[in-house]
Design a protein around this motif. Structure first.
Motif, PDB file in Angstrom:
ATOM      1  N   VAL A  77       2.381 -17.242 -26.817  1.00  0.00           N
ATOM      2  CA  VAL A  77       3.521 -17.002 -25.937  1.00  0.00           C
ATOM      3  C   VAL A  77       3.791 -15.508 -25.767  1.00  0.00           C
ATOM      4  O   VAL A  77       3.976 -15.015 -24.659  1.00  0.00           O
ATOM      5  CB  VAL A  77       4.784 -17.708 -26.494  1.00  0.00           C
ATOM      6  CG1 VAL A  77       5.965 -17.471 -25.590  1.00  0.00           C
ATOM      7  CG2 VAL A  77       4.522 -19.201 -26.647  1.00  0.00           C
TER       8      VAL A  77
ATOM      9  N   ARG B  17      11.346 -13.821 -18.496  1.00  0.00           N
ATOM     10  CA  ARG B  17      12.543 -12.989 -18.398  1.00  0.00           C
ATOM     11  C   ARG B  17      12.101 -11.605 -17.949  1.00  0.00           C
ATOM     12  O   ARG B  17      11.217 -10.999 -18.555  1.00  0.00           O
ATOM     13  CB  ARG B  17      13.232 -12.891 -19.758  1.00  0.00           C
ATOM     14  CG  ARG B  17      14.553 -12.130 -19.746  1.00  0.00           C
ATOM     15  CD  ARG B  17      14.975 -11.714 -21.123  1.00  0.00           C
ATOM     16  NE  ARG B  17      15.131 -12.798 -22.034  1.00  0.00           N
ATOM     17  CZ  ARG B  17      14.507 -12.874 -23.222  1.00  0.00           C
ATOM     18  NH1 ARG B  17      13.704 -11.924 -23.616  1.00  0.00           N
ATOM     19  NH2 ARG B  17      14.716 -13.900 -24.028  1.00  0.00           N
TER      20      ARG B  17
ATOM     21  N   GLU C  70       7.312  -6.345 -23.577  1.00  0.00           N
ATOM     22  CA  GLU C  70       7.724  -5.459 -22.489  1.00  0.00           C
ATOM     23  C   GLU C  70       9.236  -5.339 -22.476  1.00  0.00           C
ATOM     24  O   GLU C  70       9.961  -6.296 -22.768  1.00  0.00           O
ATOM     25  CB  GLU C  70       7.216  -6.010 -21.151  1.00  0.00           C
ATOM     26  CG  GLU C  70       5.709  -6.075 -21.091  1.00  0.00           C
ATOM     27  CD  GLU C  70       5.150  -6.219 -19.680  1.00  0.00           C
ATOM     28  OE1 GLU C  70       5.924  -6.511 -18.754  1.00  0.00           O
ATOM     29  OE2 GLU C  70       3.929  -6.033 -19.537  1.00  0.00           O
TER      30      GLU C  70
ATOM     31  N   VAL D 125      12.214  -7.533 -16.988  1.00  0.00           N
ATOM     32  CA  VAL D 125      12.719  -6.286 -17.560  1.00  0.00           C
ATOM     33  C   VAL D 125      13.316  -5.505 -16.398  1.00  0.00           C
ATOM     34  O   VAL D 125      12.588  -5.034 -15.518  1.00  0.00           O
ATOM     35  CB  VAL D 125      11.586  -5.485 -18.220  1.00  0.00           C
ATOM     36  CG1 VAL D 125      12.123  -4.151 -18.739  1.00  0.00           C
ATOM     37  CG2 VAL D 125      10.954  -6.283 -19.355  1.00  0.00           C
TER      38      VAL D 125
ATOM     39  N   ASN E  48      18.132  -4.180 -22.964  1.00  0.00           N
ATOM     40  CA  ASN E  48      18.599  -5.356 -22.231  1.00  0.00           C
ATOM     41  C   ASN E  48      18.895  -6.527 -23.153  1.00  0.00           C
ATOM     42  O   ASN E  48      19.778  -7.331 -22.879  1.00  0.00           O
ATOM     43  CB  ASN E  48      17.549  -5.791 -21.203  1.00  0.00           C
ATOM     44  CG  ASN E  48      17.474  -4.827 -20.041  1.00  0.00           C
ATOM     45  OD1 ASN E  48      18.444  -4.154 -19.718  1.00  0.00           O
ATOM     46  ND2 ASN E  48      16.311  -4.735 -19.420  1.00  0.00           N
TER      47      ASN E  48
ATOM     48  N   ALA F 284       7.889  -8.257 -17.383  1.00  0.00           N
ATOM     49  CA  ALA F 284       8.464  -9.558 -17.716  1.00  0.00           C
ATOM     50  C   ALA F 284       7.836 -10.062 -19.003  1.00  0.00           C
ATOM     51  O   ALA F 284       6.715  -9.680 -19.355  1.00  0.00           O
ATOM     52  CB  ALA F 284       8.220 -10.554 -16.589  1.00  0.00           C
ATOM     53  N   ASN F 285       8.586 -10.900 -19.715  1.00  0.00           N
ATOM     54  CA  ASN F 285       8.079 -11.541 -20.937  1.00  0.00           C
ATOM     55  C   ASN F 285       8.285 -13.037 -20.836  1.00  0.00           C
ATOM     56  O   ASN F 285       9.272 -13.498 -20.255  1.00  0.00           O
ATOM     57  CB  ASN F 285       8.855 -11.025 -22.156  1.00  0.00           C
ATOM     58  CG  ASN F 285       8.642  -9.553 -22.404  1.00  0.00           C
ATOM     59  OD1 ASN F 285       7.523  -9.105 -22.631  1.00  0.00           O
ATOM     60  ND2 ASN F 285       9.718  -8.788 -22.349  1.00  0.00           N
ATOM     61  N   ASN F 286       7.361 -13.786 -21.416  1.00  0.00           N
ATOM     62  CA  ASN F 286       7.540 -15.246 -21.472  1.00  0.00           C
ATOM     63  C   ASN F 286       8.724 -15.569 -22.371  1.00  0.00           C
ATOM     64  O   ASN F 286       8.825 -15.043 -23.481  1.00  0.00           O
ATOM     65  CB  ASN F 286       6.292 -15.919 -22.054  1.00  0.00           C
ATOM     66  CG  ASN F 286       5.118 -15.833 -21.112  1.00  0.00           C
ATOM     67  OD1 ASN F 286       5.284 -15.881 -19.906  1.00  0.00           O
ATOM     68  ND2 ASN F 286       3.928 -15.683 -21.660  1.00  0.00           N
TER      69      ASN F 286
ATOM     70  N   THR G 157       2.063 -10.170 -23.409  1.00  0.00           N
ATOM     71  CA  THR G 157       2.940  -9.073 -22.991  1.00  0.00           C
ATOM     72  C   THR G 157       3.303  -8.145 -24.138  1.00  0.00           C
ATOM     73  O   THR G 157       4.265  -7.390 -24.056  1.00  0.00           O
ATOM     74  CB  THR G 157       4.232  -9.624 -22.358  1.00  0.00           C
ATOM     75  OG1 THR G 157       4.862 -10.514 -23.296  1.00  0.00           O
ATOM     76  CG2 THR G 157       3.934 -10.365 -21.069  1.00  0.00           C
TER      77      THR G 157
END
Lengths: 515, 391
Positions: B17, A333, B72, A335, B51, A352-354, B21
């Motif tokens: 997972v 997803r 993030e 940002v 978001n 982006a993030n998983n 990030t």
């Protein structure tokens, strides 16, 4: 002919499943008590991606047919209709000439379904994400398909070939939340083949593209606006008014909800005597969104292989097929940040993030006997769909669905009449896990999981309930290549608690011409 | 082989997972100089992924430092803290956490709590049922005297900020020391003692259409009432769809004055999805004197037509910020001194309204209704199913 189930996705296992559960699109492909499909099935190279391999056979056949079918029943998944009707036409040919061979099919199918809602995508489960609406209504589907292939001899030992597969589908629903969806699948497969004696080696370059766009609309006036749900995996996602930003159906600057995937890869084939084997490696890149607003990106890798052994005996040909596939999709997803520079607002991707890691795997084994009076087929299949979903940090959810199926087919010819019977059984399991990282205080609460109208329970039950199905049909040769056929199927499930009914049925007729 | 494949596909952990990030966001709290000796420990700070609308909280260490470990994203920091008997607010948005760790400073400010607060804001409109369509010419808000003495509404001003919508382009950035009132400044009439508001009493201000709308649209409200105040000016706002002639019960001395009109609209544009609303009183001069001074009315950046009135933050009695619940691209317009948070309006044309919470303990002790006021709409307001004036 390039079969749908020889594509570089995991679709084979799901086609098997579709046949067993009698989804409307599967009934049209009944077993062949006829010559055209038998000619295709006896050449193992037709199972793979290499169009140049069609010249490994020499028998030409063509067929045209018209058909109509209908079905219904309450043993269905959340996106299937209460009842449906379908009509269509198709034509196919494989022709071998002196220096080259060619094949091709064209088909058109129109389906009217009633009492349908749920997924707004045309192939639920094909993409790792989904979007759903909840007002049952009438949906219309149209499907156009064109497949063409060519194989040309370049000399005594070399052939080149190529195939193009083009499919266009559209859907429309006319009750709020009304929508239209357009889907395009296209693949181009240039190929080369080297042959000497009974050895043949082939290679294919694969390029594919599939796109789907959902455009939603509300015309009527009601006390409250319809809701929609964007599924980020295992039914975790955003449930809100359909114009909300979480559903991505009504975003400023984006036309509808677009999915676009490009795929590419290589496939290799080899055959020696009665043995045939192939392997393919395909990578893909999916994006959801367009222009500067891309909400999700998903790279994927798929590995698929098959092994076939043909063993002729007196008066019959026996064939053993082993097929396996694995596909991994990582969904990220993005940002998105709106930045204003000089009075102009631009949306930029800042990271982006998983959000989902998905593994699809399938294996199946089939034995087939094609004889003069009898055809027989037996198959065992297994498939797995495992997702790890990370909707909101620090929550991680896992859902693993496994299904096992047994299929049998027996066909008997009585002069001009062929009759066939295909019983089958399927069972499955759903396993779920949850993990929350320690030491993180989430003020906004646990991620939302859809359970509107028991959707979550219905999906789990449909994926795992034990069911048996029987398909039966007959075909009558009318002379001069004309034939007529009829088929019917019935599925019964057991041990249901959430799905409204335990039966699903369908019936169809067809009229065709083999030449 | 299958068992190994199954294990590989299903054995993922949180760190597998999220790990790649995750980054650190270190937040340092700071106080104004005059409060420098106060303790910064134990202050709860909330960080919200703008978001995703996922939020996380942590308490500060004694040195006022907090460390968040976050994926993030685009974040907003907010806090409403009580240190002893003193209240402090802080808010900071636009924090992009991507690719690396980050350190931010959050400056606490002491908000001003006015006697008059906004009790209810109804701006979202309703359906025209049983007719087709949506209706929004029935907006109103309710003022409440939250103090223990009578307050006069005379000369109280109100307005809405630029940009009109929380999803609009905000050309002002953060750290403003004034509020940019756009389109118009409205003012209560009176000689200073004309319109008393007793402790715990309310005053309704009709923004659009002081008539009985329920006769035509049953889901709307009846705004024809002799006690109500009305925003009506047929010279500047000529659109009779939004500003019909007031009903027969509306008193002529309850019609608000237009102090200055700085835009071109023919109807007063209070956003149907995500408005801001501020109440203010001038200090040391009248509003008319203030707007005549140079530099108090300026062009809105990037707009060749509209101007804004730069009202100092210290003059603001109360303000509220509404975010559009359908969007993930909302931006703060009010500073933390006025409103450190925001209240979501879930959807438009639903008949829903935004109400301030009642402080039941204080109300019971005081004997009159006292509403929660922390200068943080996230804490102070909630959304109701229908307008309080709806029968």
């Amino acid at each position: 002919m390039r079969r749908r189930n020889s594509r570089f996705t995991i679709s084979l296992a799901f086609v098997v499943l579709a046949v067993l559960t009698l989804s409307p699109l599967a009934v049209a492909t009944g077993p062949e008590g006829d010559s055209y499909l038998r000619v295709l099935r006896r050449n193992s190279w037709n199972d793979g991606l290499n169009a140049a391999g069609m010249r490994q056979d020499t028998v030409s056949r063509s067929r045209a047919e018209l058909g109509a079918s209908a079905g219904g029943g309450d043993f269905r998944n959340t996106y299937e209709a209460e009842k449906w009707r379908e009509a269509g036409a198709s034509a196919g040919t494989v022709r071998h000439l002196d220096k080259f061979s060619m094949n091709g099919t064209f088909s058109f199918r129109q389906t009217e379904s009633y009492g349908a809602c749920g997924s707004m995508l045309m192939e639920p489960g094909f993409y790792p994400l989904d979007v759903m609406e909840f007002t049952p209504g009438r949906k219309t589907f149209q499907h156009y398909s064109f497949i063409g292939g060519l194989s040309v001899d370049l000399g005594p030992n070399w052939r080149i070939g190529g195939a193009m597969d083009y499919s266009s589908r559209n859907a429309a629903k006319r009750k709020d939340l009304r929508y239209s969806a357009y889907r395009l699948d296209m693949s181009v497969l240039p190929a080369v083949l080297y042959h000497e004696g009974d050895l043949a080696l082939g290679a294919v370059l694969v390029y594919g593209r599939n796109t789907e766009t959902v455009s939603a609309e509300q015309i009527g006036s009601a006390a409250s606006n319809p809701s929609a749900f964007f599924d980020e995996g295992a039914m975790y996602g955003n449930y809100e008014v359909w114009t909300g930003s979480g559903t991505h159906l009504h975003e400023s600057g984006v036309s509808g909800l677009p999915f676009v995937e490009n795929t590419g890869g290589l496939a290799f084939q080899a055959s020696k005597g009665a043995w045939y084997g192939d392997i393919s490696l395909i990578t893909g890149k999916l994006r959801v969104g367009e222009k500067q607003t891309v909400w999700y990106r998903s790279p994927s890798v798929a590995l698929e292989g098959r092994l076939t052994y043909r063993m002729p005996t007196a008066g019959a040909e026996n064939c053993f097929r082993l097929h396996g596939s694995w596909k991994k999709q990582d969904v990220q997803r993005t940002v998105l940040v709106r930045e204003t520079v000089g009075g102009v607002s631009l949306v930029k991707e800042r990271g982006a993030n998983n959000v989902q890691i998905r593994n699809l795997a399938a294996a199946d084994f089939e034995y087939e006997r094609l004889g003069r009076l009898w055809d027989f087929r037996a198959g065992l299949s297994w498939n797995m769909d495992a997702v790890s979903v990370a909707p909101v940090y620090p929550h991680l959810y896992g859902r693993t669905v496994q299904r096992f199926a047994l299929q049998l087919l027996a066909l008997r010819r009585f002069g001009r009449v062929s009759v066939w019977l295909a019983p089958s059984a399927l069972t499955g399991s759903v396993k779920e896990t949850e993990e929350v990282a320690a030491g993180v205080t989430v003020a906004s609460g646990a991620p939302y999981r859809l359970n509107k109208n028991d959707y979550y329970y219905i999906c789990n039950e449909f994926d795992s309930a034990f069911r048996t199905a029987v398909q039966a049909g007959c075909r009558v040769e009318l002379g001069r290549g004309l034939f007529a056929g009829a088929e019917a199927s019935c599925t019964k499930a057991f041990g249901l608690e959430h799905i409204a009914g335990d039966m699903r049925w369908s019936a169809g007729i067809k009229l065709g011409y083999d030449f | 082989m299958l068992a190994l494949l199954l294990a590989a596909c299903t054995g993922l952990r949180v760190e597998d997972v999220y790990g790649p990030t995750l980054h650190t966001l270190e937040v340092h709290l700071s106080l104004p100089e005059e409060y420098a000796g106060l303790s910064l420990g134990g202050i709860t700070v909330k960080v919200t992924d703008i978001n995703m609308e996922a939020s996380y909280t942590r308490e500060s260490a004694s040195d006022g430092v907090l460390v968040f470990r976050l994926p993030e994203g685009l974040y907003r920091l907010t806090t409403s803290a009580k240190i002893g008997e003193l209240h402090f607010n802080a808010a900071k948005g636009g924090i992009i956490l991507s690719g690396s760790d980050r350190t931010e400073t959050l400056n606490l400010k002491a908000p001003r709590f006015g006697d008059i607060v906004i009790k209810e804001l109804y701006n979202g409109g309703c359906k025209k049922l049983p007719a087709e369509g949506n209706f929004q010419s029935d907006k109103y808000f309710i003022l409440h005297n939250n103090s223990n003495h009578t307050v006069f509404l005379d000369s109280l001003c109100f307005g809405t900020l630029s940009p009109y919508n929380s999803t609009g382009t905000n050309v002002w950035g953060e750290g403003l020391e004034f509020v940019p009132i756009i389109q118009c400044v409205w003012q209560f009439p009176g000689d200073g003692a004309s319109f008393p508001l007793a402790s715990g009493a309310d005053a309704v201000v009709v923004v659009n259409g002081a008539v009985d709308h329920t006769k035509e649209f049953p889901l709307s409200v009846n705004l024809n009432n002799e006690e109500y105040f009305v925003c009506y000016n047929s010279t500047y706002f000529t659109n009779t769809i939004y500003h019909p002639a007031p009903g027969d019960l509306i008193r002529k001395d309850h019609i608000l004055n237009v102090v200055i009109k700085t835009g071109q609209a023919n109807a007063y544009p209070l956003s149907v999805s995500s408005p801001t609303l501020v109440l203010f009183r001038t200090e040391g001069m009248s509003i008319q004197t203030f707007i005549a001074k140079e530099g108090t009315v300026i062009q809105e950046p990037g707009n060749s037509v509209d101007k804004v009135v730069c009202v100092p933050e210290e003059w603001v009695e109360d303000g509220m910020e509404v975010f559009d619940g359908r969007s993930s691209l909302n931006n703060k317009r009010l500073g933390p001194m006025i409103d450190a948070g925001y209240v979501y309006q879930s959807d438009t044309y639903t008949g829903r309204s935004l109400m301030r919470r009642v402080d039941t303990e204080k109300s019971a002790a005081a004997g009159y209704e006292i509403l929660v006021d922390t200068n943080n709409s996230t804490n102070d307001f909630y959304e109701t199913e229908k307008q309080s004036l709806h029968d």
